[in-house]
Design a protein around this motif. Structure first.
Motif, short mmCIF file in Angstrom:
data_model
loop_
_atom_site.label_atom_id
_atom_site.label_comp_id
_atom_site.label_asym_id
_atom_site.label_seq_id
_atom_site.Cartn_x
_atom_site.Cartn_y
_atom_site.Cartn_z
N ARG A 186 65.15 2.90 96.10
CA ARG A 186 64.44 2.07 97.64
C ARG A 186 63.04 1.16 96.55
N ALA A 187 62.94 0.89 95.50
CA ALA A 187 62.32 0.00 94.87
C ALA A 187 63.47 -1.03 94.73
N SER A 206 57.06 -4.10 97.35
CA SER A 206 58.02 -4.49 95.96
C SER A 206 57.10 -2.68 94.78
N ILE A 207 56.29 -4.04 95.08
CA ILE A 207 55.20 -3.38 93.23
C ILE A 207 54.74 -2.02 93.48
N PHE A 208 54.37 -1.63 95.16
CA PHE A 208 53.76 -0.18 95.58
C PHE A 208 54.95 0.78 95.18
N ALA A 209 56.58 0.18 95.31
CA ALA A 209 58.05 1.14 95.50
C ALA A 209 57.72 1.40 93.96
N TRP A 210 57.95 0.54 93.30
CA TRP A 210 57.49 0.95 91.66
C TRP A 210 57.10 1.80 91.23
N GLY A 211 55.75 1.54 91.89
CA GLY A 211 54.85 2.46 91.33
C GLY A 211 54.46 4.05 91.61
N ILE A 212 55.78 4.30 93.16
CA ILE A 212 55.73 5.56 92.96
C ILE A 212 57.05 5.88 92.71
N TYR A 213 58.10 5.06 92.08
CA TYR A 213 58.80 6.05 90.66
C TYR A 213 58.26 5.74 89.97
N ILE A 236 70.60 2.83 82.17
CA ILE A 236 71.77 2.28 82.01
C ILE A 236 72.24 1.94 83.23
N TYR A 237 71.78 2.52 85.01
CA TYR A 237 72.26 1.97 85.97
C TYR A 237 71.46 0.66 86.49
N ILE A 238 70.45 0.57 85.97
CA ILE A 238 69.38 -0.55 86.46
C ILE A 238 70.14 -2.11 85.54
N LEU A 239 70.04 -1.60 84.29
CA LEU A 239 71.57 -2.98 83.42
C LEU A 239 72.64 -3.12 83.86
N ALA A 240 73.53 -1.68 84.08
CA ALA A 240 74.29 -2.21 84.62
C ALA A 240 74.76 -3.10 85.74
N SER A 241 73.72 -2.72 86.72
CA SER A 241 73.28 -3.64 87.54
C SER A 241 73.76 -4.76 87.86
N ALA A 242 72.25 -5.27 86.75
CA ALA A 242 71.95 -6.36 86.53
C ALA A 242 72.68 -7.03 85.30
N LYS A 243 74.03 -7.10 85.30
CA LYS A 243 74.77 -6.89 84.01
C LYS A 243 74.65 -6.81 82.80
N PHE A 244 73.25 -6.45 82.40
CA PHE A 244 72.82 -7.10 80.86
C PHE A 244 72.06 -7.54 81.06
N GLN A 245 71.32 -8.62 82.36
CA GLN A 245 70.11 -9.45 82.07
C GLN A 245 69.33 -9.33 82.07
N PHE A 246 67.88 -9.97 81.62
CA PHE A 246 66.66 -9.79 82.06
C PHE A 246 66.29 -10.36 82.95
N THR A 247 67.02 -9.73 84.29
CA THR A 247 66.40 -10.38 85.48
C THR A 247 65.04 -9.81 85.96
N LYS A 248 63.92 -9.85 86.93
CA LYS A 248 63.15 -9.79 86.97
C LYS A 248 62.94 -8.00 87.87
N THR A 249 64.48 -7.46 88.19
CA THR A 249 64.27 -6.19 88.46
C THR A 249 64.40 -5.27 87.44
N VAL A 250 65.06 -6.11 86.48
CA VAL A 250 64.12 -5.11 85.58
C VAL A 250 63.25 -5.22 84.37
N LYS A 251 63.14 -6.18 84.56
CA LYS A 251 61.37 -5.88 84.31
C LYS A 251 60.58 -5.04 84.56
N ASN A 252 60.02 -5.12 86.09
CA ASN A 252 60.04 -4.87 86.59
C ASN A 252 59.59 -3.25 86.57
N TYR A 253 60.83 -2.89 86.30
CA TYR A 253 61.78 -1.77 86.01
C TYR A 253 61.52 -0.61 84.87
N LEU A 254 61.01 -1.69 83.60
CA LEU A 254 60.75 -1.64 82.94
C LEU A 254 58.75 -1.37 82.13
#
Length: 542
Positions: A186-187, A206-213, A236-254
């Motif tokens: 969902r995030a 989006s920020i709230f969703a990452w907080g829920i996670y 691994i799923y986040i990194l593979a989906s982002a093609k191992f690039q440091f995207t905003k989604t990867v940053k928020n996940y971290l």
């Protein structure tokens, strides 16, 4: 990705019926099966006592009644919630405290009977249904077909029934795995929407969703340590989906995952400070076995997802059922890969593989039985069930008539196997999941047949938990003599039958020499044995 209409009315009716049946089986005969070794440890933790304290207080060579065990199997005025957490931290850090805290409050409200404490897991198991519905909706973004069939499969899944009726944390762990996985997806979805719409309220969502996670990840970690492998699958799923690039989604996940692990840091420190104790209490996982036994065990475990008649691999039926289920599961994963986008199939494949491989590979490389514990593989089972639900949902009304009919027959067979398995399970006194206490009902029957029996045991190895387990099954006439460090017990002549629970060879020899009599085995299985002192040689020793 295929798009499907709402399931036909007959299927919707069937799913409702299966859900009702699944709920019924979760609550029927909760007290029937043996309250086994590990469950008595749950009650011990709830009481706030430690194993060391119990050994000092009742393993002291005195003859006692079964009522002496009660004090250490329920909350009492001598110990509080802090003692429950402390006992876990000191003696069993592999089990974080969340479930035990909930269980302590539960039994304080509803009582400490076997039915009461197991009902907590049964009620928690009901949360699996909305959680798997949410996860399937996030994965496939389709109408009700896949989520509802996933609910139906889990409602009558034998492996879910086993842990829904056990006073352990594994159903709570199952719920938290589903919650954290769905909240992650969902995030990611809201993150993508915020990029597309570039609206402020979407960004805040989006920020709230990452907080829920972050919160659900922390809850999962506080439920069971192996949630760390599920978190690794997410990473691994986040990194593979982002093609191992440091995207905003990867940053928020971290940031979110870091917050989750920081919240878990107090228990991480407990584990580090007591790592030697953790290694000791999990040393059984290093028991050596051969490759053939591992393969057989994996096949049996895989079959438990859909079919479970409590059969060992020595039963000829297992040689037919296990390979069939392996083929079915393999095709379900292959079909998922071929017919869905990467977002869907990659998540499920990682949920299956990542938690399983850290258990399987050490067993193959170094020996051990880590991967032969079904409860450790629950994340993988969830992934397999979702893949199977997707396969059945797409095939029962897709393609030509003959193809639909074939898959409808397969669906009926899967459902029938699950329902019959649950029915057989509900009537049994013991089950494979009871492991080292599997034979306790039979042992209790043997002892209860004596007119004035005495059961003698030390606290070595599995004896401690099993003597507590037997206390739930033995009649009030049975007396216990719990000895300290295999000290030779005094035998009194007021007892007609003297039984010894799983005595070690040297201990047995000491008893025979001291009493000038033989000990005869009256029960034996793969885990332990029950011995009886020859009746004609019982001596009075005051």
């Amino acid at each position: 990705m295929h798009h499907f209409k709402l399931a036909p009315s007959w299927l919707r009716f069937l799913i409702v019926v299966l859900l009702v049946i699944g709920i019924f089986f979760r609550f029927v005969n909760l007290e029937r099966k043996v309250y086994w070794h590990d469950e008595t440890y749950t009650s011990l933790r709830i009481s706030g006592y430690t194993v060391k304290e119990v050994r000092q207080q009742i393993f002291n060579n005195r003859v006692i009644t079964g009522t002496y065990f009660d004090k250490y199997q329920r909350p009492n005025s001598e110990k509080n919630l802090g003692d429950t957490i402390k006992s876990l931290a000191i003696e069993d850090p592999q089990h974080p405290p969340l479930y035990y805290i909930i269980a302590r409050f539960w039994v304080q409200i509803f009582g400490s009977s076997v039915t009461a404490i197991r009902s907590l897991s049964a009620f928690i198991s009901l949360l699996v249904f909305p959680c798997v519905y949410w996860l399937c909706k996030e994965l496939f973004r389709v109408p009700l077909s896949v989520p509802f069939i996933a609910i139906a499969l889990m409602a009558i899944s034998p492996i879910h029934l086993v842990y829904a009726q056990e006073a352990r944390e594994y159903m709570l762990w199952t719920v938290t795995i589903l919650l954290s996985s769905a909240s992650l997806l969902r995030a990611i979805r809201l993150e993508s929407k915020s990029k597309e719409l570039a609206k402020k309220h979407q960004a805040s969502d989006s920020i709230f969703a990452w907080g829920i996670y972050a919160a659900t990840l922390a809850v999962s970690l506080y439920t069971f340590l192996l949630s760390g492998f599920v978190a690794l699958a997410h990473a691994i799923y986040i990194l593979a989906s982002a093609k191992f690039q440091f995207t905003k989604t990867v940053k928020n996940y971290l940031f979110a995952s870091l917050a989750g692990f920081l919240a878990f840091m107090p228990w991480i420190l407990v584990v580090l400070f007591n790592f030697s104790q953790l290694d000791l209490v999990t040393s059984w996982t290093k028991t050596q076995t051969n490759f053939v036994t591992l393969i057989q065990g994996w096949l049996i475990q895989l079959s438990h997802i859909f079919f479970d008649f409590n059969l060992g691999f020595e039963n000829p039926l297992s040689y037919f059922i296990a390979p069939v289920i392996l083929i079915f599961v393999g095709y379900a994963i292959y079909f998922l890969y071929r017919t869905t986008n990467q977002k869907s199939w990659l998540f499920i494949v990682l949920l299956i593989a990542v938690p399983a491989l850290p258990l399987i590979l050490p067993d193959l490389l170094f020996g051990g039985i880590r991967s032969l514990s079904d409860r450790y593989l629950l994340p993988s089972y969830l992934g397999i069930q979702i893949a199977a639900a997707y396969l059945l949902a797409t095939q029962i009304y897709s393609g030509n008539l003959a193809r639909r009919q074939i898959w409808q027959i397969i669906t009926v067979l899967v459902i029938t196997c699950g329902m019959i398995s649950c029915g057989v399970n509900s009537q049994a006194e013991t089950w494979w999941s009871k492991l080292i206490s599997y034979g306790n009902p039979q042992v209790a029957t043997i002892i209860n047949q004596a007119s004035r029996p005495l059961l003698i045991s030390d606290s070595f190895g599995i004896n401690y938990g099993n003597v507590f387990s037997l206390s739930y099954l033995l009649e009030p006439k049975v007396r216990f003599q719990l000895v300290k460090e295999q000290k030779t017990p005094k035998i009194y002549n007021q007892f007609t039958d003297i039984f010894f629970l799983n005595p070690a060879n040297d201990f047995r020899q000491k008893i025979e020499k001291s009493n000038k009599s033989k000990l005869n085995v009256v029960y034996q299985d793969n885990y332990y044995s029950l011995w009886k002192l020859a009746k004609s040689h019982i001596l009075r020793r005051l």
